[in-house]
Design a protein around this motif. Sequence first.
Motif, PDB file in Angstrom:
ATOM      1  N   HIS A 319       0.789  -1.372  -0.149  1.00 15.00           N
ATOM      2  CA  HIS A 319      -0.001   0.151  -0.023  1.00 15.00           C
ATOM      3  C   HIS A 319       0.870   1.226  -0.120  1.00 15.00           C
ATOM      4  O   HIS A 319       0.211   2.341   0.154  1.00 15.00           O
ATOM      5  CB  HIS A 319      -0.758   0.018   1.066  1.00 15.00           C
ATOM      6  N   LEU A 320       2.065   1.271   0.037  1.00 15.12           N
ATOM      7  CA  LEU A 320       2.954   2.445   0.057  1.00 15.12           C
ATOM      8  C   LEU A 320       3.119   2.855  -1.385  1.00 15.12           C
ATOM      9  O   LEU A 320       4.133   2.731  -1.973  1.00 15.12           O
ATOM     10  CB  LEU A 320       4.526   2.070   0.762  1.00 15.12           C
ATOM     11  N   ALA A 331      -0.957   9.593   1.809  1.00 16.91           N
ATOM     12  CA  ALA A 331       0.115   8.913   2.007  1.00 16.91           C
ATOM     13  C   ALA A 331       0.289   8.248   3.369  1.00 16.91           C
ATOM     14  O   ALA A 331       0.457   6.923   3.870  1.00 16.91           O
ATOM     15  CB  ALA A 331       1.619   9.890   1.964  1.00 16.91           C
ATOM     16  N   LEU A 332      -0.443   8.995   4.477  1.00 17.69           N
ATOM     17  CA  LEU A 332      -0.389   8.591   5.764  1.00 17.69           C
ATOM     18  C   LEU A 332      -1.431   7.462   5.786  1.00 17.69           C
ATOM     19  O   LEU A 332      -1.403   6.569   6.458  1.00 17.69           O
ATOM     20  CB  LEU A 332      -0.990   9.733   6.759  1.00 17.69           C
ATOM     21  N   GLU A 338      -0.417  -0.318   5.738  1.00 13.58           N
ATOM     22  CA  GLU A 338       0.523  -1.030   5.682  1.00 13.58           C
ATOM     23  C   GLU A 338       0.988  -1.570   7.238  1.00 13.58           C
ATOM     24  O   GLU A 338       1.435  -2.548   7.709  1.00 13.58           O
ATOM     25  CB  GLU A 338       1.829  -0.659   4.992  1.00 13.58           C
ATOM     26  N   THR A 339       0.690  -0.545   8.220  1.00 16.50           N
ATOM     27  CA  THR A 339       0.981  -0.687   9.681  1.00 16.50           C
ATOM     28  C   THR A 339       0.057  -2.176   9.971  1.00 16.50           C
ATOM     29  O   THR A 339       0.475  -2.803  10.698  1.00 16.50           O
ATOM     30  CB  THR A 339       0.894   0.334  10.349  1.00 16.50           C
ATOM     31  N   ALA A 381      10.121  -0.665   5.418  1.00 17.48           N
ATOM     32  CA  ALA A 381       9.394   0.110   4.243  1.00 17.48           C
ATOM     33  C   ALA A 381       8.593   1.236   4.840  1.00 17.48           C
ATOM     34  O   ALA A 381       8.549   2.380   4.176  1.00 17.48           O
ATOM     35  CB  ALA A 381       8.330  -0.855   3.418  1.00 17.48           C
ATOM     36  N   VAL A 382       7.725   0.916   5.504  1.00 15.04           N
ATOM     37  CA  VAL A 382       6.790   2.128   6.339  1.00 15.04           C
ATOM     38  C   VAL A 382       7.680   3.257   6.901  1.00 15.04           C
ATOM     39  O   VAL A 382       7.390   4.436   6.476  1.00 15.04           O
ATOM     40  CB  VAL A 382       6.030   1.675   7.449  1.00 15.04           C
ATOM     41  N   LYS A 383       8.703   2.856   7.771  1.00 13.23           N
ATOM     42  CA  LYS A 383       9.451   4.093   8.374  1.00 13.23           C
ATOM     43  C   LYS A 383      10.338   4.829   7.104  1.00 13.23           C
ATOM     44  O   LYS A 383      10.148   6.217   7.164  1.00 13.23           O
ATOM     45  CB  LYS A 383      10.643   3.418   9.060  1.00 13.23           C
TER      46      LYS A 383
END
Length: 605
Positions: A319-320, A331-332, A338-339, A381-383
């Motif tokens: 989803h990023l 984006a958030l 994804e989180t 990836a999320v970070k």
Amino acid sequence: MLTLLNLLSGVAMLIWGTHIVRTGVLRVYGADLRRILSHSISNRFLAFAAGVLVTGLVQSSNATALIVSSFGAQGLIALAPALAIMLGADVGTAVMARILTFDLHWLSPLLIFFGVIFFLSRKQTRAGQLGRVSIGLGLIILALQLIVGATTPMTEAAGVKVLFGSLTGDVMLDTLIGALFAMVSYSSLAAVLLTATLASSGVISLKVALCLVIGANLGSGMLAMLTSAGQNAAGRRVVFGSLIFKLIGCLIVLPFVDYAPMLVNWLSDAPAQAVVNFHVLYNLVRCLVCLAFTEPMARLCVRLLAEKPEADGVTRARHLDESALEMPSVALSNATRETLRMGDLIEQMLNGLLYVIKSNDVARARETRRLDDDVDHLYTAVKMYLTRVSRENLSEQDSRRWTDIISLTINLEHAGDIIERMVVEVEEKKISHKLSFSEAGLQEICDMHARLVTNLQLGLSVFLNTDLRSAQRLMAEKESFRDLERAYSYTHLNRLAGQSVQSIETSSLHLDIISDMKRLNSLFCSTAYPVLDDAGALRKSRMRDKPKEAKDNKDMKTPKETKASKLAAFADVATAAAGAAPDSRDDNESSHDGPEPAGHPHPVR
């Protein structure tokens, strides 16, 4: 030399203006535009119209391509409707080129003046971002004036005439140059507008201008293909099918390009207007014809671009969406989704841990430990994705959300490391020695595990919905879980005092597991703190401002302290019964949120 510099600066201003408009529109209406695209997939004509509308607003078919291909990569839209949207995007960018060729020189200073006022005074608001859009539109109109002014003296230079005269003989060469210019300028709109300006100045012939326009359309497809190279096969199919449509149109029209000038001269006598009219007519006819073949093209793209399995088997982020980085709120939302996937993996690891404890399954233990690699990969990836979100353009609410996402990903990654270590300890202390827990001890672990999974799910729900009532319930569950861990530690020590063989053999492991479960529960319940803090329902400290003075030592003895003294009394018995196991943990450690393992950051509370 100065004339050439003026021309280059005009082109650069044109590209920058389209970028500012695209960025401003996406930041204000990004979520709405994505919603329009996602809801327009019921039929091909509605999808086509949505593509025209969105591209007309963002001034870039490439931006629309990024959004649609990301939808395809995430499985949110079928390939055939996505191709219809892409065809509409080609018509949308042609229509905008036609609008921008009108005499709007009087509008440029007004747009820039009022745009600067609104942007500087209300930068973080929607009005400020609309001011950004106004500045971009003003720069586009001003850039066109600069280009016209710069190309006028260039027509009198003999060297320039010779340079552009080399483009009059080869149709394929002219087309490739147009494609290259569209890719270099990162905008087919800029390439077409510059071509129209050069044609109006007499620098290039009308035939060369038409070839450059056809090439610019092809170049925009190549550019979209390059920018989507990092996506999965589903995302690349969208831009690949669009590129094939453009290539087919190019191959059909080029053999008849010698007759095209007569057609466009009939539409308009002015060369600039003739070039832009041809651009609109060419894209409109091509896209309407191709619209009937979206289904066959979708099947062809699926056959040519088959999905390849990941070689290393590591779970990839879904989803990023890179195109959403210019839309912070979207984006958030992508990072949030994804989180939640990380949370699902943690739940799988917890279920795998319980299965390993019950069955001594080594293969399942290996698979559970491998899931921690997936958690680590998604965490990274999320970070990295969030670090690319512009913090200065975030509202106060979005900024808090940014922090909450980072905090939860850190805690989930830490939880994955704890579960992996717990599985390793079960393998080393239980499976390798072929030991088993007592029936009562196993039931305690199962009970805590069930509560732990429930609290994980509740914590993810609080993170997603920020519901105050659920956050209060989650904090109550944290207190209850801590009391449960103390009670089970006490009953375990009672079994040790009763000389239960199974309890003695697994004492160290049993105490480690229930203590680690309490630490995991604290990580999962951390999502309640931001919600409670925003509502003003969070205490700063658990300690009293001033402790009450007891009349005598007997009055100072509370039920919890009595229980603690009993646990201390049983500690010696437990140590002796277990043979002073080197991995045994002091029971006092299980009565609070214990220290974190070495090498791991402290979780965000």
